[in-house]
Design a protein around this motif. Structure first.
Motif, PDB file in Angstrom:
ATOM      1  N   LYS A   1     -31.287  20.620 -32.040  1.00 22.63           N
ATOM      2  CA  LYS A   1     -31.339  19.163 -31.847  1.00 22.63           C
ATOM      3  C   LYS A   1     -30.528  18.444 -32.927  1.00 22.63           C
ATOM      4  O   LYS A   1     -29.864  17.442 -32.646  1.00 22.63           O
ATOM      5  N   ALA A   2     -30.597  18.952 -34.150  1.00 23.63           N
ATOM      6  CA  ALA A   2     -29.802  18.362 -35.233  1.00 23.63           C
ATOM      7  C   ALA A   2     -28.316  18.464 -34.907  1.00 23.63           C
ATOM      8  O   ALA A   2     -27.570  17.485 -35.027  1.00 23.63           O
ATOM      9  N   LEU A   3     -27.892  19.646 -34.462  1.00 20.13           N
ATOM     10  CA  LEU A   3     -26.481  19.865 -34.147  1.00 20.13           C
ATOM     11  C   LEU A   3     -26.022  18.932 -33.034  1.00 20.13           C
ATOM     12  O   LEU A   3     -24.953  18.311 -33.122  1.00 20.13           O
ATOM     13  N   SER A   4     -26.843  18.799 -32.001  1.00 24.15           N
ATOM     14  CA  SER A   4     -26.511  17.915 -30.888  1.00 24.15           C
ATOM     15  C   SER A   4     -26.337  16.469 -31.367  1.00 24.15           C
ATOM     16  O   SER A   4     -25.378  15.785 -30.985  1.00 24.15           O
ATOM     17  N   SER A   5     -27.241  16.013 -32.239  1.00 20.13           N
ATOM     18  CA  SER A   5     -27.149  14.640 -32.759  1.00 20.13           C
ATOM     19  C   SER A   5     -25.921  14.460 -33.643  1.00 20.13           C
ATOM     20  O   SER A   5     -25.209  13.451 -33.541  1.00 20.13           O
ATOM     21  N   TYR A   6     -25.669  15.434 -34.517  1.00 19.92           N
ATOM     22  CA  TYR A   6     -24.491  15.352 -35.388  1.00 19.92           C
ATOM     23  C   TYR A   6     -23.207  15.331 -34.563  1.00 19.92           C
ATOM     24  O   TYR A   6     -22.248  14.623 -34.898  1.00 19.92           O
ATOM     25  N   GLU A   7     -23.171  16.125 -33.496  1.00 17.15           N
ATOM     26  CA  GLU A   7     -21.959  16.182 -32.672  1.00 17.15           C
ATOM     27  C   GLU A   7     -21.743  14.873 -31.911  1.00 17.15           C
ATOM     28  O   GLU A   7     -20.608  14.426 -31.753  1.00 17.15           O
ATOM     29  N   ARG A   8     -22.833  14.246 -31.458  1.00 17.70           N
ATOM     30  CA  ARG A   8     -22.700  12.935 -30.800  1.00 17.70           C
ATOM     31  C   ARG A   8     -22.186  11.903 -31.802  1.00 17.70           C
ATOM     32  O   ARG A   8     -21.353  11.056 -31.467  1.00 17.70           O
TER      33      ARG A   8
ATOM     34  N   ALA B   1     -15.507  13.282 -42.350  1.00 17.56           N
ATOM     35  CA  ALA B   1     -15.752  14.437 -43.221  1.00 17.56           C
ATOM     36  C   ALA B   1     -17.250  14.681 -43.365  1.00 17.56           C
ATOM     37  O   ALA B   1     -17.708  15.832 -43.327  1.00 17.56           O
ATOM     38  N   ALA B   2     -18.027  13.601 -43.501  1.00 18.11           N
ATOM     39  CA  ALA B   2     -19.487  13.744 -43.620  1.00 18.11           C
ATOM     40  C   ALA B   2     -20.070  14.387 -42.368  1.00 18.11           C
ATOM     41  O   ALA B   2     -20.967  15.244 -42.457  1.00 18.11           O
ATOM     42  N   SER B   3     -19.554  14.003 -41.196  1.00 17.12           N
ATOM     43  CA  SER B   3     -20.028  14.614 -39.944  1.00 17.12           C
ATOM     44  C   SER B   3     -19.726  16.109 -39.906  1.00 17.12           C
ATOM     45  O   SER B   3     -20.597  16.921 -39.582  1.00 17.12           O
ATOM     46  N   TYR B   4     -18.483  16.466 -40.226  1.00 13.60           N
ATOM     47  CA  TYR B   4     -18.128  17.893 -40.228  1.00 13.60           C
ATOM     48  C   TYR B   4     -18.976  18.665 -41.242  1.00 13.60           C
ATOM     49  O   TYR B   4     -19.394  19.798 -40.990  1.00 13.60           O
ATOM     50  N   ASN B   5     -19.240  18.035 -42.380  1.00 16.17           N
ATOM     51  CA  ASN B   5     -20.059  18.688 -43.399  1.00 16.17           C
ATOM     52  C   ASN B   5     -21.478  18.943 -42.877  1.00 16.17           C
ATOM     53  O   ASN B   5     -22.024  20.040 -43.036  1.00 16.17           O
TER      54      ASN B   5
END
Length: 201
Positions: free
Chosen positions: A57-64, A81-85
């Motif tokens: 769920k974290a990954l899905s939110s970060y990717e959105r 950069a923060a998103s990719y991190n």
């Protein structure tokens, strides 16, 4: 604090998640669809899921969040950069080291363009890359990354900053694991000197 019960922590995460989701609903009513504030909402939701150990769920939110930031922001904006991190941290936590490495390197590539050459976030990215290489058994690449992180931290931070101790510790453990015991000892001693000054007794 560390003495809180699991139930208290879980309750606080649930409250935070509820608050961020309400904020997202309001933004959907008030803002155009790819407004950068949506990215912040999804990022915040991702952070809560991350702390709860809900990595998919974290990954899905970060990717959105990343998708919106790519539309709403210039191509080398620090928030990308923060998103990719953040995505890299999730992949690292689930043992997907090659994906973690790719994400951290994307973050670093943006930071090199967007930030001054001795910015602490560059040091953090080199450190993250070093940690992944270390876990992959690529010790020479890990050492190189840790050392680049340390060089920046020596310039960017005060001499007794805890992050310097972390760098020396990482280099020490790596040298220990490859049998370079005198180098390891030297790094551990530097780390300990800093910790004695930087941390409360």
């Amino acid at each position: 604090s560390s003495d809180r019960s699991y139930d208290e922590s879980a309750f606080e995460y649930t409250k935070a998640l509820s608050s961020y989701e309400r904020s997202l609903v309001i933004r959907k009513i008030a803002l155009p669809p790819n407004h950068s504030d949506f990215a912040q909402s999804y990022n915040n939701i991702g952070l809560v899921y991350h702390h709860m150990g809900e990595y998919s769920k974290a990954l899905s939110s970060y990717e959105r969040s990343l998708v919106i930031r790519k539309i709403a922001l210039p191509p080398n904006h620090p928030e990308l950069a923060a998103s990719y991190n953040n995505i890299g941290i999730v992949y690292y936590n689930v043992g997907e080291y090659s994906k973690a490495l790719s994400s951290y390197e994307r973050a670093l590539g943006i930071q090199k363009i967007a930030l001054p050459p001795n910015h602490p976030e560059l040091a953090a990215s080199y450190n993250n890359i070093g940690v992944v290489y270390n876990n992959m058994g690529e010790y020479s690449k890990a050492l190189s990354s840790y050392e680049r992180s340390l060089v920046i931290r020596k310039i960017a931070l005060r001499p007794n900053h805890p992050d310097l101790a972390t760098s020396y510790n990482s280099i020490g453990y790596l040298n220990y694991s490859i049998g370079e015991y005198s180098k390891a000892l030297s790094s551990f001693e530097r780390s300990l000197e800093i910790q004695k000054i930087a941390l409360p007794p």
